[in-house]
Design an enzyme around this catalytic site. Structure first.
Site, PDB file in Angstrom:
ATOM      1  N   SER A 154      37.309  43.825  43.207  1.00  0.00           N
ATOM      2  CA  SER A 154      37.399  42.419  43.597  1.00  0.00           C
ATOM      3  C   SER A 154      38.861  42.040  43.879  1.00  0.00           C
ATOM      4  O   SER A 154      39.485  42.626  44.766  1.00  0.00           O
ATOM      5  CB  SER A 154      36.772  41.548  42.502  1.00  0.00           C
ATOM      6  OG  SER A 154      36.591  40.219  42.953  1.00  0.00           O
ATOM      7  N   ASP A 205      26.307  40.615  47.579  1.00  0.00           N
ATOM      8  CA  ASP A 205      27.510  40.098  46.919  1.00  0.00           C
ATOM      9  C   ASP A 205      27.805  38.712  47.480  1.00  0.00           C
ATOM     10  O   ASP A 205      28.195  38.573  48.632  1.00  0.00           O
ATOM     11  CB  ASP A 205      28.688  41.052  47.173  1.00  0.00           C
ATOM     12  CG  ASP A 205      29.926  40.703  46.357  1.00  0.00           C
ATOM     13  OD1 ASP A 205      30.064  39.533  45.946  1.00  0.00           O
ATOM     14  OD2 ASP A 205      30.756  41.607  46.143  1.00  0.00           O
ATOM     15  N   HIS A 254      27.899  41.421  42.814  1.00  0.00           N
ATOM     16  CA  HIS A 254      29.340  41.641  42.938  1.00  0.00           C
ATOM     17  C   HIS A 254      29.856  42.824  42.121  1.00  0.00           C
ATOM     18  O   HIS A 254      30.713  43.570  42.583  1.00  0.00           O
ATOM     19  CB  HIS A 254      30.081  40.368  42.538  1.00  0.00           C
ATOM     20  CG  HIS A 254      31.561  40.432  42.739  1.00  0.00           C
ATOM     21  ND1 HIS A 254      32.136  40.824  43.937  1.00  0.00           N
ATOM     22  CD2 HIS A 254      32.596  40.163  41.896  1.00  0.00           C
ATOM     23  CE1 HIS A 254      33.452  40.790  43.828  1.00  0.00           C
ATOM     24  NE2 HIS A 254      33.762  40.393  42.604  1.00  0.00           N
TER      25      HIS A 254
END
Length: 272
Positions: free
Chosen positions: A107, A214, A247
């Site tokens: 991320s 996501d 995610h």
């Protein structure tokens, strides 16, 4: 797995807490770069997989995160975070000078890791990006257009299809559950632009992992950054997109598949 060790380094803007999951005579060193609002302690299972695979694993809490110094989730310049990660890499390489170095960023950590590869790619053997904040991530533009950034924390349900992941995230006292801060959002926008203009990583092997559901870092936006980073896919790019995954693919219901893809990629790189 051996008990983790803790270190404290002098970072660019205060002390940086570092965790090591040791392995005697490792095949390689894995440096884990965590995401926004969290801390490296959430990567215990990932570290266990990597240690079993033969790695010594290191990872910092970034400035303003976890046990490191600084106002919570305040990052005014991500280049400083990259410099802090490089100090952790130096620590790891001093402990295991002959071991190849693999960088794994998730991320926000994917953005940091991408910039690391652009700045220090010559010390890396491989780069792994999970749900990376690179390319066309529209959230900073949307937030910066507002007079006031809303107090809308990350939805735990967006992390994984496994409800236990969201429950643990919600209960974790080291996770930030408040709003994003404008200087951090501005730094995201600047660094996305810097990474886009920073050039590709040549033949450095790159593994891209992403869930196709996501909602925090949408797949299409990251693909733009991956293509820039990998030189239009002409480099050593391996892509794994997981149907239905959200995610945090390392915490997803199909994480066994994700870990198998990760270790298979690393085996291919290390045996080269």
């Amino acid at each position: 797995m051996a008990d983790a060790r803790e270190y404290v380094l002098s970072g660019t803007r205060g002390t940086v807490a570092v965790r090591e999951w040791p392995r005697e005579r490792p095949r390689y060193v894995a440096l884990v770069v965590h995401g926004y609002g969290e801390h490296v302690g959430r990567y215990e299972e990932v570290a266990g997989v990597l240690v079993t695979h033969g790695a010594a694993v290191f990872g910092p809490d970034h400035m303003g995160h976890g046990r490191s110094a600084g106002e919570r989730v305040l990052v005014e310049d991500f280049e400083d975070v990259v410099t802090d990660v490089h100090a952790v890499a130096d620590l790891a390489r001093s402990a295991h000078p002959d071991a190849p170095l693999v960088l794994i960023g998730h991320s926000m950590g994917g953005l940091i890791a991408a910039r690391y590869a652009q700045r220090y790619g010559d010390v890396l053997t491989a780069l792994v990006l999970s749900g990376p904040v690179i390319g066309d991530w529209e959230l900073p533009r949307r937030l910066l257009a507002l007079d006031e950034i809303p107090d809308t924390p990350i939805s735990p349900a967006a992390l994984s299809r496994d409800p236990a992941v969201g429950a643990a995230y919600t209960a974790d006292p080291l996770v930030w559950h408040g709003p994003m801060k404008r200087p951090t959002v501005e730094a995201f926008a600047r660094t996305l632009d810097t990474a886009a203009k920073g050039g590709d990583i040549g033949r450095l092997p790159l593994l891209w992992l992403h869930g196709d559901d996501d909602r925090l870092v949408p797949l299409a936006g990251s693909r733009v950054g991956i293509e820039q980073l990998s030189g239009g896919g002409l480099g050593n790019l391996t892509e794994r997109i997981y149907p239905g995954a959200r995610h945090e693919v390392f915490n997803e219901t199909n994480k066994a598949e994700v870990f198998a893809d990760l270790t298979r990629f690393l085996d291919g790189v290390l045996t080269g």
